[in-house]
Structures are given as structure tokens and as C-alpha cells.
Design a protein around this motif. Structure first.
Motif, PDB file in Angstrom:
ATOM      1  N   HIS A   7      48.981  38.995  37.937  1.00 18.10           N
ATOM      2  CA  HIS A   7      47.699  39.594  38.310  1.00 18.10           C
ATOM      3  C   HIS A   7      47.150  38.896  39.547  1.00 18.10           C
ATOM      4  N   ALA A   8      46.757  39.660  40.555  1.00 18.63           N
ATOM      5  CA  ALA A   8      46.020  39.069  41.666  1.00 18.63           C
ATOM      6  C   ALA A   8      44.712  38.494  41.139  1.00 18.63           C
ATOM      7  N   SER A   9      44.363  37.273  41.602  1.00 21.81           N
ATOM      8  CA  SER A   9      43.159  36.606  41.120  1.00 21.81           C
ATOM      9  C   SER A   9      42.654  35.656  42.190  1.00 21.81           C
ATOM     10  N   PHE A  10      41.487  35.929  42.731  1.00 20.89           N
ATOM     11  CA  PHE A  10      40.853  35.073  43.746  1.00 20.89           C
ATOM     12  C   PHE A  10      41.806  34.783  44.911  1.00 20.89           C
ATOM     13  N   TRP A  13      47.644  34.271  42.553  1.00 20.48           N
ATOM     14  CA  TRP A  13      48.300  35.044  41.497  1.00 20.48           C
ATOM     15  C   TRP A  13      48.257  34.299  40.177  1.00 20.48           C
ATOM     16  N   THR A  61      42.374  33.515  30.567  1.00 16.84           N
ATOM     17  CA  THR A  61      41.463  34.658  30.436  1.00 16.84           C
ATOM     18  C   THR A  61      40.002  34.254  30.310  1.00 16.84           C
ATOM     19  N   LYS A  62      39.725  33.039  29.842  1.00 15.43           N
ATOM     20  CA  LYS A  62      38.343  32.717  29.463  1.00 15.43           C
ATOM     21  C   LYS A  62      37.667  31.610  30.257  1.00 15.43           C
ATOM     22  N   TYR A 257      32.794  28.996  26.335  1.00 13.91           N
ATOM     23  CA  TYR A 257      31.524  29.016  27.070  1.00 13.91           C
ATOM     24  C   TYR A 257      31.183  27.614  27.559  1.00 13.91           C
TER      25      TYR A 257
ATOM     26  N   GLN B  57      32.347  42.252  23.879  1.00 14.86           N
ATOM     27  CA  GLN B  57      32.953  40.941  24.078  1.00 14.86           C
ATOM     28  C   GLN B  57      33.657  40.796  25.426  1.00 14.86           C
ATOM     29  N   ILE B  60      31.682  39.295  28.414  1.00 14.73           N
ATOM     30  CA  ILE B  60      31.095  37.964  28.221  1.00 14.73           C
ATOM     31  C   ILE B  60      32.155  36.871  28.096  1.00 14.73           C
ATOM     32  N   THR B  61      33.372  37.231  27.642  1.00 20.30           N
ATOM     33  CA  THR B  61      34.411  36.206  27.526  1.00 20.30           C
ATOM     34  C   THR B  61      35.305  36.115  28.756  1.00 20.30           C
ATOM     35  N   LYS B  62      35.421  37.183  29.527  1.00 19.92           N
ATOM     36  CA  LYS B  62      36.470  37.216  30.552  1.00 19.92           C
ATOM     37  C   LYS B  62      36.003  37.300  31.990  1.00 19.92           C
ATOM     38  N   ARG B  67      27.895  32.175  35.505  1.00 18.83           N
ATOM     39  CA  ARG B  67      27.549  31.232  36.574  1.00 18.83           C
ATOM     40  C   ARG B  67      26.577  31.858  37.579  1.00 18.83           C
ATOM     41  N   TYR B  68      26.825  33.091  37.959  1.00 19.52           N
ATOM     42  CA  TYR B  68      26.020  33.740  38.995  1.00 19.52           C
ATOM     43  C   TYR B  68      24.708  34.263  38.410  1.00 19.52           C
ATOM     44  N   ASP B 251      46.649  44.540  46.088  1.00 20.57           N
ATOM     45  CA  ASP B 251      47.202  43.636  45.066  1.00 20.57           C
ATOM     46  C   ASP B 251      46.425  43.613  43.749  1.00 20.57           C
ATOM     47  N   TYR B 252      45.157  43.938  43.749  1.00 20.31           N
ATOM     48  CA  TYR B 252      44.378  43.809  42.513  1.00 20.31           C
ATOM     49  C   TYR B 252      44.629  44.976  41.561  1.00 20.31           C
ATOM     50  N   ASP B 253      44.654  44.651  40.255  1.00 21.95           N
ATOM     51  CA  ASP B 253      44.968  45.656  39.229  1.00 21.95           C
ATOM     52  C   ASP B 253      43.699  46.074  38.471  1.00 21.95           C
ATOM     53  N   TYR B 257      41.041  40.060  35.596  1.00 20.16           N
ATOM     54  CA  TYR B 257      41.356  39.186  36.733  1.00 20.16           C
ATOM     55  C   TYR B 257      40.789  39.789  38.021  1.00 20.16           C
ATOM     56  N   SER B 260      36.789  39.473  37.587  1.00 23.12           N
ATOM     57  CA  SER B 260      36.292  38.101  37.775  1.00 23.12           C
ATOM     58  C   SER B 260      36.374  37.676  39.238  1.00 23.12           C
ATOM     59  N   SER B 261      37.356  38.208  39.964  1.00 20.82           N
ATOM     60  CA  SER B 261      37.502  37.815  41.371  1.00 20.82           C
ATOM     61  C   SER B 261      36.355  38.309  42.243  1.00 20.82           C
ATOM     62  N   GLU B 264      31.101  37.837  41.416  1.00 17.26           N
ATOM     63  CA  GLU B 264      30.054  37.129  42.140  1.00 17.26           C
ATOM     64  C   GLU B 264      29.384  38.057  43.155  1.00 17.26           C
TER      65      GLU B 264
END
Lengths: 277, 277
Positions: A7-10, A13, A61-62, A257, B57, B60-62, B67-68, B251-253, B257, B260-261, B264
């Protein structure tokens, strides 16, 4: 070795790989976060050890660590918490057997056939990571709860192997608390002298060193202080002048959390140790 | 109304509440993130609608949004994706029935007895939030996939209700894609004129306005472009001069993930709209 997730992430990968472990004699999965920098250069590695009932999935994931690993150029490797599979011994309790390997080498049957997580973590995984991913020679280790025990214990047993250590809500004295006593009796037998080499407090009391270490403990954690006897290790570290920072956080519990709220500080702590030459 | 979870998170509180819904005629859960600022003053609210198979859920979990939300002083409310319970109609498919309410009011039996998520979201939930939590009068809405459809559709149907809207990988034209056609036929019947009022593209084409809106779509999303016909809405927004920004990310799916990227940027986008007087 097969990639089973990507998975692409920030800008980097988040991957999950499956492989046949020569040491554990079963199929295992581990997660690797490749920061954007890894596309162009070797990067340092932070190993993560999860807690009871967890797998390689919980952190990725968390925890929300990818943002900071991407910024700081740190690869993060999260392994599973035990050997896995139908052929592997298990127990119906959630704090024993699969999902509860305690990062040691079991000596008692039926566990000793597969439950060799210490060797897996210190021998097989680093070799796999070094041969398949762009790492430099610097590495650190972190973990949560049972994985905090693992991170501290492995670092104490291997002076110089890690640049830094951190833990969220670690089991610091497994020989003295119910979770650890149950696991150690099962995996190592009833001779408690055989437990010492896997007990962070015993190792610290007996002269093993630590690199710079950060430990966070939530004060609303339902397992504190009965299972998580943080102050025992804090007192020992003071006596031995070990470079360990202990922080206690009102209101925070044992969950992700808590971890996600402070993971940025852990990543920055490790990155500072990993990127100083 | 009963609080069933409460976790300290980034200086605020991530809570989950359970209540008996008068509109849905079943027990429901929703999640509320209370930023630190909510301890001292009313704060604006961002509503979040999740996608198929999700509950309160997933966000809130993923997503790592806390933070933001904590920094920006925004309360975030995540509702469930359908009515729930043994007495509630369901389907064995993952994209129909419980977990797949599509944020509309069903007219066909057996669904019409409980599947009234539009009324729940626009009437019951805002009243509950206003009476139990320290909110000011400003609110925005966001969502993912089926929840992106929900956020856009509810905003289009209610001019002035939200200060801003955002969506990750939204279903923008449910009447024209398999997921939406299956759900609309089931919940609303085969007369497609009854679908129009629940279709974002139709609403936008027929003069409904939008506040400032941000839409992100991953180009490695396996549901793009067959289910997620983003460009249809983009073209309509250009024709109608609607204030919608579309971003496409290589690239993003479809996963968290991806969310979350970029969460923000969504939080900052909403906070700017929510805190301007």
C-alpha cells in the motif's frame, strides 16, 4: 518470500511479506514500511515487537507511525508475536501459545519445536531484511507490552546491537508477574534460574547495559502496576546509571490510542540515535 | 445513552457511545473524538461517514486523524454505516444490508422498517451531539467511498448546513455504477426517478450547490474508475462552477493507508472553513 500486501503510504510503501521460516518451521508474515528515502539510498531500521494477541498488522494499521518514518527516513519492520499454523502448538488462553511467544527460545515440549522467536528475531529476520531491503548497518528496536519486554530483553542480551530502544507499557520483570510466570513456566519449565536470561530486570540488575532507552507508561493502563511493574526497572536503572528515560502519562490506557499519541516522539528518539554517525 | 469506550488520545478523548435510535428502531453506536479544547469551550463538529462493511471503528482506529483534530480543536463524530441487529433486515452480500446503508431512506420492504440512515444522520445524530457534547453551530462533513457518496449527497441536499465537505474515493454517481444500482434497486425500487434525489451527480447537475469541497482519489484504487466515476462529477462541477477541488494520487489504493496519508490535509481544510466567522 512473497509479498502479500503493498500500500502506498505517506510517499513510501507499507508492505507485508510471507516466508517459510527455517528456524520456526512454519509460514510467517512480517511487515516492512519503506520510507520514500529507501528508493534512493540505504536507510536504518527500527524493529517493532507487538503485544499479546497481536500480529504484524496491529502496528501498521493503528499506530500512525508511517508519517514520521517517512519524514525521518527510517524503515520499520514489525514481526509476528509467535510461530503460526495448524501444526504449531497452541493454547486456548489468549496469553499463551500462538500470539504469545514472548520472544524467547522455548525449551519445553511441545513448544520447543516451533517457539524460537528469539533466534528468529535476532538471526533469521535481520538476514532476510538485509538481503531484500536497502538497509544500512544501524538498527534500533521498540515494542508494546509483551513486545516491550522483548525489545528491552533482546537489547540487554546483545550489547551494541541496537542504537536505541523504546517501549510502550513494557512487561519489565516477567519472572515476577502473572503473565510472565505463566509463559515462562510453560515455555521454559519450573526451574526459575532458567528464566533469568529472559528477564529484563534480572539482566539489568546483573550488569547488562542498555543504549539510550525511552519507556512510556499510561497511568490508566488496566495492567499497571500488577503486570507492568515499571518502577522496578526504573529503580534498577537509577542504581546502575543506565540511560533510560521513564515517562508516566495520566489518563492513557494500554491501547493503540496511547501508542499513536506518543509514537512521533519514539520515532524522533530513534531517528536521532540512528542518524548520528 | 451509554458510553462504551473511552481512551485518552492526543490530549483529548476518543469515545464510543451506544444508544437506542428512535428513527432506526435499533441499538446504534457512534464515535466522538473530543479535542482538548472541548474541555473549556464549544467546538465545531466534523461528521465522518464510512464505507461499505465499515462501522464507527474504522476511522477512529486506522485514520490517525486525532492528532490534527486535537491541534485544530475540531470534534469528530463517526456514525455506523447502517442499522444493526438481529431484528434488522440483512443480506449475505458484503455490499448490501447491514454495513451498506448508503445513507438514504429506504422505501422498499423489508428495508424501510430500519434503513433510514438519512433521517438518522440529519435529524437524530445532530440533536444527540448538540445535547450531549460542547458544540458550536458550525459543522462539516466527510466520508470514504460509500461514505463519500453520503457526505456529498447530504451536503447537496441541504444547502448551508455544512461549512465544507470532503471525500476520499467517493461513489459520485451511484445510479450509474454496480454498487449503487444494486443498493438503489433494493432499497428504493426499480423506478430510477426515485434514485435521483440520492445521487450526487444528479443533484449537482440539477442546480444543487456545494460549499468548499475537497475530493481525493487514488489512481491505484481497484474500484476506480468502474465504481468511482470521479471525472463525471469533476466535469459537472466545472460546468456548474461548483467550488470542488479534485486531486488524483498515483500509487494510492482504496485503504486507510490512503486516508491516513491525506487526512491531515482534510482536517486542515475543514478547520479553515469551520473557524472562519
Amino acid at each position: 518470500m512473497t509479498r502479500v500486501e503493498r500500500h502506498a503510504s505517506f510517499g513510501g510503501w507499507q508492505e507485508v511479506w510471507q516466508h517459510r521460516s527455517d528456524i520456526l518451521h512454519c509460514e510467517m508474515k512480517f511487515a516492512v514500511y519503506l520510507p520514500p528515502q529507501a528508493a534512493n539510498q540505504p536507510v536504518p531500521v527500527l524493529y517493532w515487537l507487538s503485544g499479546l494477541t497481536c500480529s504484524e498488522q496491529n502496528l501498521i494499521t493503528k499506530a500512525g507511525f508511517q508519517r514520521y518514518a517517512a519524514e525521518l527516513g527510517v524503515m520499520v519492520v514489525a514481526i509476528d508475536t509467535s510461530p503460526r499454523g495448524e501444526d504449531v502448538a497452541d493454547d486456548s488462553a489468549w496469553d499463551l501459545g500462538q500470539g504469545a511467544g514472548f520472544y524467547l527460545n522455548a525449551t519445553q515440549q511441545p513448544w520447543a519445536a516451533h517457539f524460537l522467536m528469539y533466534d528468529y528475531l535476532t538471526k533469521e529476520i535481520p538476514a532476510l531484511i538485509a538481503s531484500h531491503f536497502p538497509t544500512n548497518a544501524r538498527q534500533s528496536i521498540a515494542g508494546h507490552s509483551m513486545g516491550g519486554h522483548g525489545a528491552l530483553m533482546v537489547a540487554l542480551k546483545n550489547p551494541g546491537l541496537f542504537q536505541s530502544v523504546s517501549a510502550f507499557a513494557p512487561i519489565v520483570a516477567p519472572s515476577q508477574v502473572p503473565w510472565g510466570q505463566k509463559a515462562f513456566t510453560t515455555y521454559l519449565g519450573s526451574d526459575t534460574t532458567q528464566w533469568q536470561q529472559w528477564d529484563s530486570l534480572w539482566l539489568a540488575e546483573n550488569g547488562h547495559p542498555l543504549p539510550p532507552t525511552l519507556i512510556d507508561q499510561g497511568l490508566a493502563d488496566p495492567f499497571y502496576p500488577q503486570q507492568l511493574t515499571t518502577e522496578l526497572l526504573e529503580n534498577c536503572c537509577k542504581e546502575k546509571s543506565l540511560p533510560v528515560t521513564f515517562r508516566y502519562h495520566p489518563d492513557y490506557d494500554h491501547s493503540y490510542y496511547f501508542i499513536s499519541s506518543f509514537i512521533e516522539e519514539h520515532l524522533r528518539f530513534h531517528a536521532a540515535a540512528l542518524t548520528v554517525s
